[in-house]
Design an enzyme around this catalytic site. Sequence first.
Site, PDB file in Angstrom:
ATOM      1  N   CYS A 100      22.760 -24.373   5.788  1.00 21.22           N
ATOM      2  CA  CYS A 100      21.774 -24.810   6.780  1.00 21.22           C
ATOM      3  C   CYS A 100      22.346 -24.759   8.198  1.00 21.22           C
ATOM      4  O   CYS A 100      22.420 -23.682   8.777  1.00 21.22           O
ATOM      5  CB  CYS A 100      21.216 -26.183   6.414  1.00 21.22           C
ATOM      6  SG  CYS A 100      19.608 -26.445   7.181  1.00 21.22           S
ATOM      7  N   HIS A 116      19.396 -25.470   1.229  1.00 18.86           N
ATOM      8  CA  HIS A 116      20.452 -26.360   0.716  1.00 18.86           C
ATOM      9  C   HIS A 116      20.613 -26.174  -0.792  1.00 18.86           C
ATOM     10  O   HIS A 116      19.960 -26.884  -1.564  1.00 18.86           O
ATOM     11  CB  HIS A 116      20.070 -27.825   0.973  1.00 18.86           C
ATOM     12  CG  HIS A 116      20.126 -28.225   2.401  1.00 18.86           C
ATOM     13  ND1 HIS A 116      21.235 -28.797   2.968  1.00 18.86           N
ATOM     14  CD2 HIS A 116      19.204 -28.134   3.391  1.00 18.86           C
ATOM     15  CE1 HIS A 116      21.000 -29.055   4.246  1.00 18.86           C
ATOM     16  NE2 HIS A 116      19.772 -28.656   4.524  1.00 18.86           N
ATOM     17  N   GLU A 143      22.856 -27.166  -2.684  1.00 16.77           N
ATOM     18  CA  GLU A 143      23.487 -28.328  -3.335  1.00 16.77           C
ATOM     19  C   GLU A 143      22.474 -29.259  -3.997  1.00 16.77           C
ATOM     20  O   GLU A 143      22.803 -29.959  -4.940  1.00 16.77           O
ATOM     21  CB  GLU A 143      24.354 -29.110  -2.333  1.00 16.77           C
ATOM     22  CG  GLU A 143      23.639 -29.927  -1.256  1.00 16.77           C
ATOM     23  CD  GLU A 143      23.295 -29.133  -0.002  1.00 16.77           C
ATOM     24  OE1 GLU A 143      23.168 -27.894  -0.087  1.00 16.77           O
ATOM     25  OE2 GLU A 143      23.138 -29.759   1.077  1.00 16.77           O
TER      26      GLU A 143
HETATM   27  N1  GLN Z   1      19.743 -28.894  12.762  1.00 21.61           N
HETATM   28  C1  GLN Z   1      19.354 -27.703  12.083  1.00 21.61           C
HETATM   29  C2  GLN Z   1      17.851 -27.536  12.025  1.00 21.61           C
HETATM   30  O1  GLN Z   1      17.137 -28.463  12.245  1.00 21.61           O
HETATM   31  C3  GLN Z   1      19.935 -27.668  10.685  1.00 21.61           C
HETATM   32  C4  GLN Z   1      19.393 -28.728   9.788  1.00 21.61           C
HETATM   33  C5  GLN Z   1      20.248 -28.985   8.573  1.00 21.61           C
HETATM   34  O2  GLN Z   1      21.400 -28.587   8.494  1.00 21.61           O
HETATM   35  N2  GLN Z   1      19.697 -29.663   7.593  1.00 21.61           N
HETATM   36  O3  GLN Z   1      17.379 -26.463  11.757  1.00 21.61           O
END
Ligand code: GLN
Length: 530
Positions: free
Chosen positions: A376, A501, A503
């Site tokens: 992410c 994600h 995970e």
């Molecule tokens: N801050 C980034 C976004 O909003 C990544 C978010 C995250 O890692 N969950 O896209």
Amino acid sequence: MKYIVVTGGVMSGLGKGITTASIGRLLVDMGYKVIPIKIDPYINIDAGTMNPLQHGEVFVLKDGTEVDLDLGHYERFMDVELTGDHNITTGKIYRSVIEKERKGYYLGQTVQIIPHVTDEIKNWIRRVARESDAEICLIEVGGTVGDIESMPFLEAIRQMHNEEREEDFLFIHVTLIPLDSGGEQKTKPTQHSVKELRSLGLHPDVIVGRCSEELKESTKKKISLFCDVPPEAVISAKDADDIYEVPVIFKKEGLDKYIIKKMKLEKRESNREWEKIVEKLKSLKEEVTIAVVGKYMDVRDAYISIREALKHAGIANNCKVKTLWIDSEELEKVDEIYIECDGILVPGGFGHRGAEGKIKAIQYARENDIPFLGICFGFQLSVIEFARNIVGLKEANSSELAETEHPVIDLLPEQKDIDKLGGTMRLGEIEVSIKKNTIAYNLYKKERVYERHRHRYEVNPDYVSLFEEHGLVFSGYSDNGRRMEILELPDKRFFFATQFHPEFKSHPRFPSPPFIGLIKSALEYKEEAG
Ligand code: GLN
């Protein structure tokens, strides 16, 4: 429907979530269909806007609900997929009651905690239980008995208990048994918390005593006497080496048999699937070290799903995974970095604090060909690192972090008009297409996968072909190719990052493919380095 209610006494942080998940596992192993519900008595609608420093990681469910990390334990232990319905908060209950009141549903009545709020809670629990086709509904009440916030929930459960048959309800109370300076096991805090529970009209059937050591027979007897439960219903829950051992410990203590007897459930043969995993976990010898570069390093639980997913991938690769937690802000302070590890992982995150340190770690992984997984925010920062150091766009940045002439990571177009922060990110399970002949395809072996998301920013489509010309491969995409989901560098050992994600979908028996890839490569790297 049978209901098992888990409450906690003495203090928070006793591992009530893992206890609940482990009880669920025992029942699942015996072939019962179990549906868990977590009650979080806070007023927030969901955990989405909470700081991981306070509550630990925000877990994301399939339907995009952002929840307490305990639901992650439930999914990993019990092989279930949950939705927002399985997490009840005060915020959700009150919202629903207030909406009904405005519609005139309670016309003429004074709307009160009893019966209106308690009815809402009971109806919610019963509806979720009914719709689930499960046999047993497992309810964990968050917080500690005696907290003001949890009162309406405990009252609703007390009423439900009276409305159901005796054998259809079981109360399990988790408490702490501290040791005094002479090493003696003390039961007074347990006695007090049971007294508190009783004052609310609830009586525990089972007491799980959390202790740094095995409970002595004499301690069990004392608890049994003072708290009015049979000695066999006092379960010793000593700190485990690994959370996955807890169901095995409970089984040894006879908790499964006691539940069956007390709830008049039919005896079913239990399988050994879980025990096999625990045995394997304990037998692992080889070890790799993965450096996780993040910013919430003071809280053990802030990256809990990452830690578990690394462990699962270790099981799949026959090795233990040691995690080295590195504070990205510390990396910003040094000119030249050196990290002694076999792989580097940059997890999700928000905001500019520590972001440059993470970019430094990514550059270090790429230049030294150290196995790398970005997730992410880690994916987005890898794009920035590539843009700056390979493409030569020195100003490249994310519009989340700075105003720049090269916003290579930019706000999702549909996010531009959103002004509310709760529950408004691109959330939950979304289909991702995978290109053939890539590392991604090699790992997933599928052209379509479903992974969970939680972000507001994405790779700016205007830069995609420029990056591809310089050798970056976007091997996964969504929304007909409009959105980049996976990147990789084919000339590296393992340089892989995902916008989603992975995970959140990793289970001990079904490890996540990107994590398997990282650990496999880390093992090879370690061997090569000698
Ligand atoms: N801050 C980034 C976004 O909003 C990544 C978010 C995250 O890692 N969950 O896209």
